[in-house]
Design a protein around this motif. Sequence first.
Motif, PDB file in Angstrom:
ATOM      1  N   UNK A 136       0.710  -0.618   0.032  1.00 12.21           N
ATOM      2  CA  UNK A 136      -0.212  -0.073  -0.236  1.00 12.21           C
ATOM      3  C   UNK A 136       0.573   1.561  -0.171  1.00 12.21           C
ATOM      4  N   UNK A 150       0.423   3.719   2.231  1.00 13.99           N
ATOM      5  CA  UNK A 150       1.298   3.260   3.557  1.00 13.99           C
ATOM      6  C   UNK A 150       2.857   3.435   4.085  1.00 13.99           C
ATOM      7  N   UNK A 158     -23.520   7.737  10.879  1.00 11.33           N
ATOM      8  CA  UNK A 158     -23.433   7.593  12.060  1.00 11.33           C
ATOM      9  C   UNK A 158     -24.256   5.375  12.124  1.00 11.33           C
ATOM     10  N   UNK A 159     -23.699   4.702  12.674  1.00  6.85           N
ATOM     11  CA  UNK A 159     -24.749   3.830  12.805  1.00  6.85           C
ATOM     12  C   UNK A 159     -23.981   2.504  14.026  1.00  6.85           C
ATOM     13  N   UNK A 164     -19.724  -1.736  18.454  1.00  5.70           N
ATOM     14  CA  UNK A 164     -19.148  -1.581  17.275  1.00  5.70           C
ATOM     15  C   UNK A 164     -19.708   0.148  16.226  1.00  5.70           C
ATOM     16  N   UNK A 204     -19.731   2.910  14.002  1.00  6.11           N
ATOM     17  CA  UNK A 204     -19.093   3.037  13.122  1.00  6.11           C
ATOM     18  C   UNK A 204     -19.500   4.320  12.407  1.00  6.11           C
ATOM     19  N   UNK A 243     -18.999   7.793   9.741  1.00  5.89           N
ATOM     20  CA  UNK A 243     -18.411   8.389   8.609  1.00  5.89           C
ATOM     21  C   UNK A 243     -18.436   9.665   8.550  1.00  5.89           C
ATOM     22  N   UNK A 300     -14.230   6.256   6.929  1.00 11.64           N
ATOM     23  CA  UNK A 300     -15.200   5.223   8.441  1.00 11.64           C
ATOM     24  C   UNK A 300     -13.933   5.129   8.972  1.00 11.64           C
ATOM     25  N   UNK A 306      -9.138   9.736   8.828  1.00 15.58           N
ATOM     26  CA  UNK A 306      -9.071   8.670   8.007  1.00 15.58           C
ATOM     27  C   UNK A 306     -10.113  10.225   6.016  1.00 15.58           C
ATOM     28  N   UNK A 359      -2.407  -1.358   6.571  1.00 15.16           N
ATOM     29  CA  UNK A 359      -2.602  -0.712   6.075  1.00 15.16           C
ATOM     30  C   UNK A 359      -3.592   0.498   7.205  1.00 15.16           C
ATOM     31  N   UNK A 360      -3.539   1.248   7.494  1.00 12.91           N
ATOM     32  CA  UNK A 360      -4.704   2.520   7.929  1.00 12.91           C
ATOM     33  C   UNK A 360      -5.905   2.011   7.147  1.00 12.91           C
ATOM     34  N   UNK A 361      -6.061   1.984   5.840  1.00 15.22           N
ATOM     35  CA  UNK A 361      -7.047   2.438   5.213  1.00 15.22           C
ATOM     36  C   UNK A 361      -7.719   1.164   5.034  1.00 15.22           C
ATOM     37  N   UNK A 410      -8.081  -0.917   7.803  1.00 15.14           N
ATOM     38  CA  UNK A 410      -8.365  -1.417   8.968  1.00 15.14           C
ATOM     39  C   UNK A 410      -9.460  -1.237   8.897  1.00 15.14           C
ATOM     40  N   UNK A 411      -9.120   0.609   8.820  1.00 12.33           N
ATOM     41  CA  UNK A 411     -11.194   1.101   8.559  1.00 12.33           C
ATOM     42  C   UNK A 411     -11.758   0.390   7.841  1.00 12.33           C
ATOM     43  N   UNK A 412     -11.238   0.744   6.881  1.00  8.67           N
ATOM     44  CA  UNK A 412     -12.812  -0.745   5.357  1.00  8.67           C
ATOM     45  C   UNK A 412     -13.259  -1.872   6.484  1.00  8.67           C
ATOM     46  N   UNK A 464     -13.358  -2.333   9.632  1.00  7.14           N
ATOM     47  CA  UNK A 464     -14.176  -1.960  10.581  1.00  7.14           C
ATOM     48  C   UNK A 464     -15.957  -1.225   9.727  1.00  7.14           C
ATOM     49  N   UNK A 465     -15.743  -0.538   8.891  1.00  7.23           N
ATOM     50  CA  UNK A 465     -16.457  -0.048   8.802  1.00  7.23           C
ATOM     51  C   UNK A 465     -17.539  -1.637   7.508  1.00  7.23           C
ATOM     52  N   UNK A 524     -17.276  -4.822   8.296  1.00 10.14           N
ATOM     53  CA  UNK A 524     -17.742  -5.115   9.603  1.00 10.14           C
ATOM     54  C   UNK A 524     -19.429  -5.298  10.430  1.00 10.14           C
ATOM     55  N   UNK A 525     -19.356  -3.591  10.621  1.00 11.38           N
ATOM     56  CA  UNK A 525     -19.533  -2.984  11.661  1.00 11.38           C
ATOM     57  C   UNK A 525     -21.842  -2.968  11.496  1.00 11.38           C
ATOM     58  N   UNK A 526     -22.379  -3.266  12.331  1.00  8.34           N
ATOM     59  CA  UNK A 526     -23.457  -3.748  12.418  1.00  8.34           C
ATOM     60  C   UNK A 526     -24.414  -2.277  12.104  1.00  8.34           C
ATOM     61  N   UNK A 527     -24.872  -2.674  11.041  1.00  7.64           N
ATOM     62  CA  UNK A 527     -25.974  -1.465  11.044  1.00  7.64           C
ATOM     63  C   UNK A 527     -27.347  -1.751  11.208  1.00  7.64           C
ATOM     64  N   UNK A 528     -28.143  -0.123  12.251  1.00  5.91           N
ATOM     65  CA  UNK A 528     -29.696  -1.388  12.380  1.00  5.91           C
ATOM     66  C   UNK A 528     -30.097   0.139  11.392  1.00  5.91           C
ATOM     67  N   UNK A 541     -29.706   3.619  11.300  1.00  5.30           N
ATOM     68  CA  UNK A 541     -29.078   4.393  10.571  1.00  5.30           C
ATOM     69  C   UNK A 541     -29.776   4.480   9.715  1.00  5.30           C
TER      70      UNK A 541
END
Lengths: 317, 183
Positions: free
Chosen positions: A194, A197, A227-228, A234, A236, A238, A252, A262, B2-4, B6-8, B10-11, B13-17, B146
């Motif tokens: 990357x 990086x 936001x979720x 967990x 998240x 944006x 995110x 980010x 990488x940083x990107x 990691x947050x990707x 997270x985004x 796999x995060x649970x949406x409501x 959300x």
Amino acid sequence: MSKELFKRRVQIRTDELIRHGREQIPRRSDFLEWNYDSELYAFSVRLGENFDDSKIREAFVDQSHVEMEAERHRALEMGSEDEFAITSNDRLAEVGSTFLSETLESYVRVAFPFWPEEGVQALVAFLNSNEVQAEISFHIGTRDLIFAKDYPPDMPTYAKVFRALVGVLVESGHEDQAKRFIYDLVVPQLHVQDINEIWDIKDPMRLLMTILKNEGKSEPESRLLWVSGLDTIMACYHVGIYVDKELIGQGPGESAEIAEEMATRDALRRMFRSDESMPMIPMGDYLDPNQIKAGPKANLSASEWSQEKVLKNLQTI
Amino acid sequence: MSKFQRVQQWSSLARTWWLYDAQWQNPFQSAKKITRVLQGLHKPIYSPTMDVGDHVVVINSQDVALLGREWQMRVYFHHTGYPKTHYKGGARWIPAWELHSRDPTLVLWKACYNNLYGDIHRKGFMARLHVYPNSEVPDEILCNVSGQIRPVKPVPKKLEEYSPEERQTFPQLWDFPESYTQR
């Protein structure tokens, strides 16, 4: 099946012994049928390069080997030290190192015209690092050809031998060949990496503000896009970065601060054309060495970077 | 990583409501939509071995609509625990209207429960379903939401929700004669 398991058990035990230094890995050159000349010939043919015979022998001799041999010479009292003459690869490695830096610098500047000079230097430093060059050196099969005190050789020795090999090509007058050698072996190490990086921007928000100021735009505005799971572990966030009511980057994160950072990094990598939709890094068949013939001047530094200036520079080239 | 990346991760796999308004909706058709989200089937990263389902908050479950005489004809079974030797035994069959009057969230809840495959994962999926009889949802639940799932059918407007002008200007097929008596 049991034979296979037995073999594996022996392998594990041997590895353990080697790790604790109780058993030495035998050098390939200790075996009876070892023929250094034919191995050297095979090495050149495998790579398809015309190495100068006397110089390539010098390229594989490490300083530790020279010292070891001198010590032995003295112990055996075999005459004056002037008669004893083995040259180490120090000089060749230096020649190769300079050539590598120059070539990689001009390559990275052509391949990433939108990157600031700081990023270019970071990429060159990565490609010039011992880790990367030792990896290449090992995989082109230098392990058994190297003359060094330790076996298997350590990482700096591997890297030095690789630089010396480039030095051999340069000293033999095959500069184009040396460049092709670098483009074929060193540049592909960027694959899978990357690149955002490799150049770690310390304070992305400050850099973004500087660039926007250079471009005469207003200050960036961070906004929560959505936001979720706000009340859960967990969560998240944006965050988007807006400039003059235009979305220039979004990201995110598990907290609003991280998401903002980010998003800033995303805005920067979009500006520098190294986001996910960036064009392929030119290498292999897609790399035309003639494009990189003229040593281009340095890219704009991050403090004076603006898209207009970069586009203007690209037109003049 | 990488940083990107990691947050990707997270985004993704995060649970949406999600919010689902069950006002005048068929609970069984709604359950098909809701359980899809509970299992994570709407996501491109879905895999049966991965736990990627989302949360669904259902409101107005007291206003679900069953077809025809289904309130009377649909029967729910439960067992009180008394043995057969006891008077009539412990088995009970109660019609949907009675279940609904006891707990107005249960018809929709059971519709979702029965729509899921009855294996070890069902409990986990159902834990992510939050059903409320009306639009009063606790803040700690509602603040997570959300997104919204589109209801199965559009909710029609009641006659009294139309203003008198709208009713007057509504196109008529014919004019009533003067002598016609309107109640």
